[in-house]
Design an enzyme around this catalytic site. Structure first.
Site, PDB file in Angstrom:
ATOM      1  N   SER A  29       0.813  -1.214   0.000  1.00  0.00           N
ATOM      2  CA  SER A  29       0.000   0.000   0.000  1.00  0.00           C
ATOM      3  C   SER A  29       0.847   1.265   0.000  1.00  0.00           C
ATOM      4  CB  SER A  29      -1.029  -0.042   1.133  1.00  0.00           C
ATOM      5  OG  SER A  29      -0.450  -0.098   2.393  1.00  0.00           O
ATOM      6  N   ASP A  62       9.165   5.416 -10.927  1.00  0.00           N
ATOM      7  CA  ASP A  62       8.656   5.980 -12.179  1.00  0.00           C
ATOM      8  C   ASP A  62       9.194   7.376 -12.470  1.00  0.00           C
ATOM      9  OD1 ASP A  62       7.208   3.678 -12.423  1.00  0.00           O
ATOM     10  OD2 ASP A  62       5.235   4.601 -12.202  1.00  0.00           O
ATOM     11  N   LYS A  83      -1.062  -4.195  -3.146  1.00  0.00           N
ATOM     12  CA  LYS A  83      -2.305  -3.632  -2.614  1.00  0.00           C
ATOM     13  C   LYS A  83      -2.503  -2.252  -3.236  1.00  0.00           C
ATOM     14  CE  LYS A  83      -4.924  -2.215   1.363  1.00  0.00           C
ATOM     15  NZ  LYS A  83      -5.168  -0.873   0.811  1.00  0.00           N
TER      16      LYS A  83
END
Length: 410
Positions: free
Chosen positions: A316, A327, A341
């Protein structure tokens, strides 16, 4: 002992059903928001109205509009006029929630809600140990320095056999934790088995302040910061303090292994310290409504090379941070694939000091990747899921690989 056999059952809200390890003094949870400013709702309400209020919250807020392809009205009709007691309401609510077939939407009892508040403030009244279930035995995983448990010389590996004279054989971790906890300055008696010998310790409980961020300097030039949990309200300030402690380094390791999540805002705050421009995370609500959280433009961003350590317990909020750094900052991820998650919960205070943890959205990484049930694959997959348990860094192949990468780029 296989890592995948661990399950965290302690706080039955915001569960990441993975480990059978439970922290007595800290909780590892999910991405959550709080609804409103109050921590709990002390309003009293009849059992029937209490059920109907919970029904309305889920009907309004649940992220998937078909609520698992069912007619949600059927639950209201099924229990109309039939709920007479609070136990009736609890059973009806939990039965209704089970029909969603989704593990993160949970009803919270008053005790569950109290535990959640404790985890956010990072304070608890206890003795200062982390415990877990090892082959059915309740074992001390570690002892927090300068706590009551430390003062009476409890040790890692001690097996708890009795609490206040009560045999705990066959009890789960959650129940043992409840026995060990108690009011500040009260005394708990633990019987432990160490090297085949029984020892009895009388321990005065104290308020334990939990640190969620730890830091050190490795190889004289690498800043190492471990984020234990994103749950605590002090996590951002602790991270800033860790940055100050490691400011005279030329590269960084951020260790998210074993960190099963916490408050979404904490992950966003930390990501913002590193990402100069662009997106941190994209949140997709019910009916496709989107919210993009972008970094705040700031000249003072941390530009050091970064390696992020992850494993199957990184979930999470940990995945939001590691995904954003991967990224947008070209951070190198080392370890094992993360948990996967990709859902966000909101905690809604309900009457009678209870609450509801309801899934309200899913999220994507900056590159548009949906990691739910998929996880994030590290750039360099190495080691085991349980390497973060190892205290001796020379045996930690994931940490050693991270250092190797940063020593090459020095």
């Amino acid at each position: 002992m296989k890592f995948k056999q661990f399950i965290i059952p302690f706080l039955l809200i915001l569960i990441l059903v993975m480990f059978n390890r439970i922290f007595l003094d800290t909780f590892n949870q999910a991405n959550i928001y709080f609804s409103g400013n109050q921590i709990y709702n002390s309003e009293s309400m009849s059992p029937q109205k209490f059920f109907e209020k919970t029904w309305r919250v889920i009907s309004r807020d649940y992220y998937e509009p078909t609520l698992n392809h069912q007619d949600w009205e059927r639950w209201k009709a099924r229990y109309h006029g039939k709920i007479k007691t609070q136990d009736d309401a609890k059973v009806a609510i939990e039965t209704m929630i089970a029909s969603l077939n989704e593990p993160y939407t949970k009803f919270m009892t008053a005790k569950d809600f109290e535990d959640l508040t404790t985890s956010i403030t990072s304070k608890i009244t206890g003795i200062g140990v982390n415990i877990y279930s090892n082959a059915g035995k309740i074992e001390i995983f570690n002892v927090i320095p300068s706590t009551p448990a430390d003062f009476v010389q409890l040790k890692q590996g001690d097996i708890i056999t009795e609490v206040n004279g009560k045999d705990i054989n066959g009890m789960n971790v959650s129940d043992v934790a409840s026995l060990v906890r108690g009011p500040e300055n009260s005394v708990v008696e633990l019987t432990v088995l160490r090297n085949g010998k029984k020892l009895t310790k009388k321990i005065k409980r104290k308020e334990i302040k939990i640190k969620n961020v730890k830091s050190s300097i490795l190889d004289n030039h690498i800043g190492y910061i471990q984020i234990v949990s994103f749950m605590g309200e002090s996590t951002p300030s602790e991270f800033v303090e860790a940055l100050e402690n490691t400011k005279n380094t030329d590269s960084m390791i951020i260790d998210l292994r074993g960190n099963t999540g916490g408050l979404l805002d904490n992950a966003v705050f930390i990501a913002n310290l590193f990402i100069k421009k662009g997106e941190i995370v994209e949140i997709i609500y019910r009916n496709g409504n989107k919210k993009v959280i972008n970094t705040i433009p700031d000249k003072e961003k941390i530009n050091k090379p970064i390696v992020v350590l992850v494993n199957g317990a990184s979930a999470s909020a940990s995945e939001i941070l590691s995904g954003a750094l991967k990224d947008t900052r070209n951070a190198t991820l080392v370890g094992k694939k993360t948990f996967g998650k990709g859902l966000v919960q909101k905690v809604v205070p309900l009457p009678n000091r209870t609450g509801l943890n309801v899934t309200i959205a899913r999220y994507l990484t900056p590159n548009g990747t949906d990691i739910n049930k998929m996880g994030i694959k590290p750039d360099i997959e190495i080691g085991n899921d349980y390497d973060f348990f190892i205290n001796n860094s020379k045996n930690d192949v994931q940490l050693e690989k991270a250092k190797e990468i940063l020593n090459i780029t020095k």
